[in-house]
Design an enzyme around this catalytic site. Structure first.
Site, PDB file in Angstrom:
ATOM      1  N   TYR A 156      -1.762  -0.279  10.319  1.00 35.96           N
ATOM      2  CA  TYR A 156      -1.907  -0.898   8.998  1.00 35.96           C
ATOM      3  C   TYR A 156      -0.759  -0.461   8.092  1.00 35.96           C
ATOM      4  O   TYR A 156      -0.157  -1.281   7.383  1.00 35.96           O
ATOM      5  CB  TYR A 156      -3.258  -0.503   8.405  1.00 35.96           C
ATOM      6  N   SER A 162       0.846  -1.188   0.000  1.00 32.42           N
ATOM      7  CA  SER A 162       0.000   0.000   0.000  1.00 32.42           C
ATOM      8  C   SER A 162       0.878   1.234   0.000  1.00 32.42           C
ATOM      9  O   SER A 162       1.977   1.231   0.583  1.00 32.42           O
ATOM     10  CB  SER A 162      -0.897   0.020   1.244  1.00 32.42           C
TER      11      SER A 162
END
Length: 242
Positions: A151, A137
């Protein structure tokens, strides 16, 4: 012999788009899912409609027994040639200090330990010519302050895993790369409590919009294919300029 590729989290979003594109490119595909059996069956049917073999397996990628069963199912289709480590999860968006231990452990279990377990199985079964793509990501370098720093940290670990595995498996002829999406229209945002987050984020993106799952899937399929034969250890950013 047709390529055989495992796609984790293949019933929705980026995973489902990747499964469809792989089938269209001649891959037999094994996809795993956790909850939505009907969605997984629909994606599997798209594989069959493309004339390829497809299997949907219910599995939790943080469970080593489930992971072994997933890769055993792939072996039924032939020698494993590809893995897309895509299964991922966030927790509810909010300040770092409010993250619960339960949410933290689950995010790390799925986004990091699950990737490691799947990569181990793939590395044991693949021969020269195999390829692994980890879905990272853009958060890995942006940090996601005020939303999900934990995250982002897990995805930064994914990037390190990618580089290390590329160096370790390269001498065996196995390539390892990652794709780092930015804000993409998928239902992961609903799971984090803000389904319209891509619209909120769009003005910050140089291209002026959030991305689509199919745009990320295109990069994944390229990295798995012969046109990327000299590409390994790379984190390919698909983030609209972020």
């Amino acid at each position: 012999m047709s390529p055989v590729t495992v796609v984790t989290g293949g019933s929705r979003g980026i995973g489902a788009a990747t499964v469809r594109r792989l089938a269209e490119n001649g891959h037999d595909v094994v996809l795993c899912y956790r909850h939505d059996e009907s969605a997984a069956a629909a994606v599997r049917d798209l594989v069959h409609a493309a004339g390829r073999r497809g299997i949907a397996v219910r599995a939790d990628t943080a469970d080593p027994d489930d992971v072994a069963r997933l890769f055993d199912a792939a072996q039924e289709l032939g020698e494993l040639t590809g893995l897309v480590n895509n299964a991922g999860i966030t927790s509810v968006i909010g300040p770092f200090v409010d993250v619960t231990v339960a949410d933290l452990r689950r995010v790390i279990d799925v986004n990091l330990i699950g990737y490691v377990l799947c990569a181990q199985q793939a590395a044991r079964r693949m021969t020269a010519g195999g390829a692994i793509v980890n879905v990272s990501s853009a958060a890995a370098t942006l940090g996601s302050p005020g939303e999900y720093v934990h995250y982002a940290a897990a995805k930064a670990a994914t990037d390190t895993l990618t580089v290390g595995l590329a160096k370790e498996l390269g001498p065996r002829g196995i390539r390892v790369n990652a794709v780092a999406p930015g804000t993409i229209w998928t239902d992961i945002h609903a799971l984090s409590g803000e389904p319209d987050r891509p619209a909120r984020m769009a003005p910050r993106v140089p291209l002026g919009r959030a991305g689509e799952a199919d745009e990320v899937a295109a990069a994944i399929v390229w990295l798995l294919g012969p046109d990327a034969s000299y590409t390994t250890g790379t984190v390919l950013r698909v983030a609209g300029g972020l």
